[in-house]
Design an enzyme around this catalytic site. Structure first.
Site, PDB file in Angstrom:
ATOM      1  N   GLU A  79       7.157 -19.621 -10.751  1.00 28.68           N
ATOM      2  CA  GLU A  79       7.840 -19.801 -12.036  1.00 28.68           C
ATOM      3  C   GLU A  79       7.119 -20.835 -12.889  1.00 28.68           C
ATOM      4  O   GLU A  79       6.977 -20.657 -14.110  1.00 28.68           O
ATOM      5  CB  GLU A  79       9.293 -20.197 -11.793  1.00 28.68           C
ATOM      6  CG  GLU A  79      10.108 -20.485 -13.052  1.00 28.68           C
ATOM      7  CD  GLU A  79      10.233 -19.311 -13.997  1.00 28.68           C
ATOM      8  OE1 GLU A  79      10.673 -19.537 -15.135  1.00 28.68           O
ATOM      9  OE2 GLU A  79       9.876 -18.170 -13.625  1.00 28.68           O
ATOM     10  N   GLU A 110       2.936 -18.372 -20.250  1.00 29.20           N
ATOM     11  CA  GLU A 110       3.699 -17.755 -21.339  1.00 29.20           C
ATOM     12  C   GLU A 110       3.540 -18.477 -22.659  1.00 29.20           C
ATOM     13  O   GLU A 110       3.418 -17.846 -23.709  1.00 29.20           O
ATOM     14  CB  GLU A 110       5.195 -17.741 -20.987  1.00 29.20           C
ATOM     15  CG  GLU A 110       5.623 -16.667 -20.022  1.00 29.20           C
ATOM     16  CD  GLU A 110       7.124 -16.733 -19.776  1.00 29.20           C
ATOM     17  OE1 GLU A 110       7.774 -15.692 -19.915  1.00 29.20           O
ATOM     18  OE2 GLU A 110       7.637 -17.813 -19.441  1.00 29.20           O
ATOM     19  N   ARG A 129      13.262 -11.505 -30.557  1.00 26.50           N
ATOM     20  CA  ARG A 129      13.110 -10.175 -29.958  1.00 26.50           C
ATOM     21  C   ARG A 129      11.798  -9.512 -30.364  1.00 26.50           C
ATOM     22  O   ARG A 129      11.415  -8.476 -29.804  1.00 26.50           O
ATOM     23  CB  ARG A 129      14.274  -9.275 -30.374  1.00 26.50           C
ATOM     24  CG  ARG A 129      15.624  -9.756 -29.900  1.00 26.50           C
ATOM     25  CD  ARG A 129      16.702  -8.777 -30.308  1.00 26.50           C
ATOM     26  NE  ARG A 129      16.487  -7.479 -29.698  1.00 26.50           N
ATOM     27  CZ  ARG A 129      16.968  -7.116 -28.509  1.00 26.50           C
ATOM     28  NH1 ARG A 129      17.685  -7.963 -27.802  1.00 26.50           N
ATOM     29  NH2 ARG A 129      16.737  -5.921 -28.019  1.00 26.50           N
ATOM     30  N   LYS A 132       5.572 -20.078 -16.628  1.00 33.96           N
ATOM     31  CA  LYS A 132       5.947 -20.821 -17.830  1.00 33.96           C
ATOM     32  C   LYS A 132       4.715 -21.325 -18.569  1.00 33.96           C
ATOM     33  O   LYS A 132       4.624 -21.253 -19.786  1.00 33.96           O
ATOM     34  CB  LYS A 132       6.845 -22.023 -17.469  1.00 33.96           C
ATOM     35  CG  LYS A 132       8.258 -21.650 -17.139  1.00 33.96           C
ATOM     36  CD  LYS A 132       8.984 -21.146 -18.369  1.00 33.96           C
ATOM     37  CE  LYS A 132      10.112 -20.217 -17.991  1.00 33.96           C
ATOM     38  NZ  LYS A 132       9.704 -18.884 -17.561  1.00 33.96           N
ATOM     39  N   LYS A 178      11.817 -11.652 -26.185  1.00 29.90           N
ATOM     40  CA  LYS A 178      12.797 -12.159 -25.239  1.00 29.90           C
ATOM     41  C   LYS A 178      13.285 -11.088 -24.262  1.00 29.90           C
ATOM     42  O   LYS A 178      13.317 -11.300 -23.057  1.00 29.90           O
ATOM     43  CB  LYS A 178      13.993 -12.737 -26.008  1.00 29.90           C
ATOM     44  CG  LYS A 178      15.078 -13.331 -25.112  1.00 29.90           C
ATOM     45  CD  LYS A 178      14.567 -14.520 -24.337  1.00 29.90           C
ATOM     46  CE  LYS A 178      15.628 -15.129 -23.462  1.00 29.90           C
ATOM     47  NZ  LYS A 178      15.072 -16.176 -22.597  1.00 29.90           N
ATOM     48  N   CYS A 183      12.538  -4.912 -30.055  1.00 32.72           N
ATOM     49  CA  CYS A 183      12.603  -5.254 -31.478  1.00 32.72           C
ATOM     50  C   CYS A 183      14.028  -5.680 -31.831  1.00 32.72           C
ATOM     51  O   CYS A 183      14.942  -5.549 -31.043  1.00 32.72           O
ATOM     52  CB  CYS A 183      12.206  -4.053 -32.327  1.00 32.72           C
ATOM     53  SG  CYS A 183      10.604  -3.351 -31.899  1.00 32.72           S
ATOM     54  N   HIS A 200      -7.056 -19.152   1.688  1.00 32.36           N
ATOM     55  CA  HIS A 200      -7.461 -17.774   1.939  1.00 32.36           C
ATOM     56  C   HIS A 200      -8.112 -17.143   0.709  1.00 32.36           C
ATOM     57  O   HIS A 200      -8.027 -15.925   0.517  1.00 32.36           O
ATOM     58  CB  HIS A 200      -6.258 -16.946   2.395  1.00 32.36           C
ATOM     59  CG  HIS A 200      -5.721 -17.367   3.723  1.00 32.36           C
ATOM     60  ND1 HIS A 200      -6.330 -17.031   4.914  1.00 32.36           N
ATOM     61  CD2 HIS A 200      -4.652 -18.137   4.049  1.00 32.36           C
ATOM     62  CE1 HIS A 200      -5.650 -17.556   5.920  1.00 32.36           C
ATOM     63  NE2 HIS A 200      -4.624 -18.240   5.418  1.00 32.36           N
ATOM     64  N   TRP A 260       8.401  -5.846 -32.378  1.00 35.50           N
ATOM     65  CA  TRP A 260       7.462  -6.120 -31.296  1.00 35.50           C
ATOM     66  C   TRP A 260       6.705  -4.826 -31.076  1.00 35.50           C
ATOM     67  O   TRP A 260       7.275  -3.825 -30.651  1.00 35.50           O
ATOM     68  CB  TRP A 260       8.194  -6.555 -30.032  1.00 35.50           C
ATOM     69  CG  TRP A 260       7.275  -6.981 -28.933  1.00 35.50           C
ATOM     70  CD1 TRP A 260       6.720  -8.205 -28.759  1.00 35.50           C
ATOM     71  CD2 TRP A 260       6.814  -6.177 -27.841  1.00 35.50           C
ATOM     72  NE1 TRP A 260       5.929  -8.223 -27.632  1.00 35.50           N
ATOM     73  CE2 TRP A 260       5.971  -6.985 -27.043  1.00 35.50           C
ATOM     74  CE3 TRP A 260       7.019  -4.855 -27.439  1.00 35.50           C
ATOM     75  CZ2 TRP A 260       5.339  -6.520 -25.893  1.00 35.50           C
ATOM     76  CZ3 TRP A 260       6.388  -4.383 -26.298  1.00 35.50           C
ATOM     77  CH2 TRP A 260       5.567  -5.219 -25.540  1.00 35.50           C
ATOM     78  N   ASN A 300      14.660   0.464 -32.228  1.00 33.92           N
ATOM     79  CA  ASN A 300      14.235  -0.330 -31.084  1.00 33.92           C
ATOM     80  C   ASN A 300      14.176   0.610 -29.886  1.00 33.92           C
ATOM     81  O   ASN A 300      15.178   1.230 -29.538  1.00 33.92           O
ATOM     82  CB  ASN A 300      15.239  -1.466 -30.828  1.00 33.92           C
ATOM     83  CG  ASN A 300      14.945  -2.230 -29.544  1.00 33.92           C
ATOM     84  OD1 ASN A 300      13.802  -2.304 -29.111  1.00 33.92           O
ATOM     85  ND2 ASN A 300      15.976  -2.798 -28.952  1.00 33.92           N
ATOM     86  N   GLY A 301      13.006   0.738 -29.254  1.00 27.43           N
ATOM     87  CA  GLY A 301      12.868   1.626 -28.112  1.00 27.43           C
ATOM     88  C   GLY A 301      11.539   2.357 -28.150  1.00 27.43           C
ATOM     89  O   GLY A 301      10.648   2.033 -28.939  1.00 27.43           O
TER      90      GLY A 301
END
Length: 618
Positions: A491, A498, A27, A495, A613, A2, A514, A74, A100-101
């Site tokens: 990656e 996301e 955030r 992307k 983020k 957050c 496979h 968040w 935040n936490g």
């Protein structure tokens, strides 16, 4: 995860808090709120949704309200709604906090507080902190000879009962000129201006007002009053803190002419990597100079094993690093998800070096893996972007990326910066151990050309947009690469997932047969990184397998490769470079592909759903 911002000064606090929350919205953006102090009363306004939703319900700023705290959330405990939004007020109505936490023992504390008569309104763990402080504040410090004010004492007493992580901004209606901050495991810094103070999770909320900041370490708190502040531990031991210069400017976090931060950061990569290499790549003498770890380089040449610990995009950069260290320096290397490493019983022998990679330097799992590795006697190095961050302080030494602030939730320039740093380190270790001077000089020369080559790739952005447009109706994609480009496939898939919400899977190309080859049908997009290299012929065979089963091929190939055109439904080219350096080039088209796909599908690329983020909670 957050964002917290708090202000105490001479100006109306509300506009400064709102501006700060907007800069911290990356955030978290599930809900937001403000708590303002006015005449001994706390006024709280909260809303679900983005900061803009909060703005709609705010009153006109009051010039008398010069102290306040704000929060953008968040969600962890409790769904994202107005009731669960921060700040939270305690049951006495005197204490307000933004947090935040995660509080791990909140269930036990909540039951205990309810038995003491405390009332709860939300589903959050944060309300437990507010009520715990409120309970101790109402109880008093129990010692009339104790000159410490009971608000400060109540905060310290409460924090001793809490297990978990927190960055906190706390106010009390009885102390309308006092702001308290505290930190454990979540970022918190104090901006110090001209008779004004801004407490925040991130320098982005501070830099418009001052470039002077205090960075806190775990179990520290700050007590801020008019024209002064003092710092101490939660055990009430005074701590002396130095003012540090914030390393980036307001201009670097503004959008400028770009529509989104992600696009801006993609296009910043040539300049960012040049900055990353500046003063480090010595082409004239054929050396790499990495001052942050200079005294550890000799030990690194003798190390028996390297473990790279990271999460998400940084993990993919770490995989590239694994291949680099083994190929150039011949050092056995393994890359671990920090979220798994921290809970395993890892084998860390004498001579093991752990390298932790994190853009923010605050990633909770990566920080925990640093602490575990240090406890077991490993030398721990960091590759971090944010100066003064928790991981940067916790490691024995490290290398800063110096790519500038990254605001977009989906990491782009931090990935290429991380790979650049890993390449520099691997080349230097190789030069000291196994590479001839001719080989080392060649790699250093090629590395220095990477920014210009990225500039060439960026010119294809509009063509890549057309490729995205032709394929965004498909909800399942494959990304396939071999060797150094296998992590790039991972990656690229990440992307796309996301920000466009298209399901995508990244694989080593040889693994397709496979199992995943069963998915290929109905023109399913398969993105191949098929640049020139030792495994080129092999990946051409994989391309043929996909085409034979009705898949659509999007191929990233080496510039000038004419023969590959007939195998591609869509072709993107990158300049030729040695295979070990290709990830810094081949990832660029995949970043652009994901960006354009997300925009064309109507999504907010800078604030993708359910993401934030910096992952500062488990």
């Amino acid at each position: 995860m957050c964002g917290i911002v708090a202000y105490l000064g001479k100006k109306a606090a509300q506009p400064i808090l709102i501006e700060g929350l907007k800069r911290l919205e990356y955030r978290g953006y599930d809900s937001a709120g403000l708590a303002m102090l006015n005449g001994g009363a706390i006024k709280i306004k909260k809303s679900s949704g983005r900061i803009s939703c909060l703005e709609e319900i705010l009153d006109k700023p009051d010039e008398a309200e010069v102290l306040g705290i704000g929060h953008t959330r968040w969600a962890t405990h409790g769904e994202p709604n107005t009731v669960n939004a921060h700040p939270h007020l305690d049951y006495t109505g005197k204490i307000a906090i933004a947090h935040n936490g995660i509080i791990e023992n909140y269930g036990t504390l909540k039951t205990w507080l309810q038995n003491k008569g405390a009332k709860f309104c939300s589903e959050t763990d944060t309300e437990v902190i507010a009520n715990l402080i409120g309970y101790f504040y109402a109880k008093g410090n129990g010692d009339e000879s104790n000159s410490q004010n009971k608000f400060e004492w109540a905060v310290q007493r409460a924090l001793h009962e809490i297990h978990g992580t927190y960055g906190l901004a706390i106010v009390c209606s009885d102390f309308p000129e006092m702001l308290i901050g505290a930190k454990k495991g979540s970022p918190l810094i104090l901006g110090v201006g001209d008779n004004e103070y801004i407490l925040a999770s991130d320098a982005a909320a501070i830099v418009e007002h001052t470039t002077q900041a205090v960075y806190f370490t775990d179990n520290e708190m700050v007590i801020i009053g008019p024209n002064k502040f003092h710092t101490k531990t939660i055990d009430n031991v005074t701590v002396s803190k130095d003012l540090k210069e914030i390393e980036f400017s307001l201009e670097q976090i503004e959008l400028g002419d770009f529509k989104h931060h992600m696009l801006k950061e993609i296009f910043e990569q040539p300049k960012a990597l040049s900055m990353c290499m500046r003063g480090r790549v010595d082409r004239q003498n054929g050396k790499i100079r990495l001052g942050g770890i200079d005294r550890y380089l000799r030990d690194l040449t003798r190390t028996k094993r390297i473990i790279i610990s990271a999460c998400g995009t940084a993990f993919h950069a770490g995989l590239v690093g694994e291949f680099l260290f083994e190929h150039l320096a011949r050092i056995p290397t393994e890359t671990e998800y920090a979220s798994e490493f921290r809970y395993r019983n890892p084998i860390i022998e004498d001579g093991t070096v752990v390298i932790s990679i994190s853009q923010s330097g605050e990633t909770a799992d990566t920080l925990a893996s640093v602490e575990q590795a240090k406890e077991r006697g490993a030398t721990v190095l960091g590759i971090i972007n944010v100066v003064g961050s928790s991981i940067a302080r916790a490691t024995d030494a490290g290398i800063y990326l110096h790519v500038g602030p990254e605001i977009g939730v989906a990491s782009t320039k931090a990935f290429t910066g991380q790979v650049t740093v890993l390449s520099m380190l691997a080349i230097e270790l190789g030069r000291r151990m196994h590479l001839s001077s001719t080989e080392a000089d060649s790699y250093i020369d090629e590395l220095s050309k990477i920014p210009d080559k990225i500039e060439q790739i960026l010119k294809q952005s509009e063509e890549i947009k057309k490729i995205a447009s032709a394929n965004i109706d498909k909800n399942n994609w494959l990304f396939l690469g071999r060797g150094f480009n296998y992590p790039v496939a991972l990656e690229g898939a990440l992307k796309l997932k996301e920000i466009s919400y298209i399901h995508a899977e990244g694989l080593p190309a040889a693994e397709m047969k496979h199992g995943p080859i069963a998915l290929i049908a109905d023109r399913m997009p398969a993105v191949f990184i098929a640049t020139k290299g030792p495994q080129y012929d092999k990946i051409m065979g994989n391309i043929a397998e996909v085409r034979a089963r009705g898949g659509k091929t999007i191929i990233v190939a080496t510039e000038g490769d004419e023969s590959i055109k007939e195998h591609a439904d869509h072709l993107i080219t990158v300049p030729d470079t040695p295979e070990i350096l290709q990830p810094m080039l081949t990832v660029i088209p995949l970043q652009l592909l994901a960006y354009h796909a997300a925009v064309l599908r109507g999504h907010d690329v800078d604030k993708p759903r359910n993401l934030a983020k910096s992952v500062t909670v488990e």
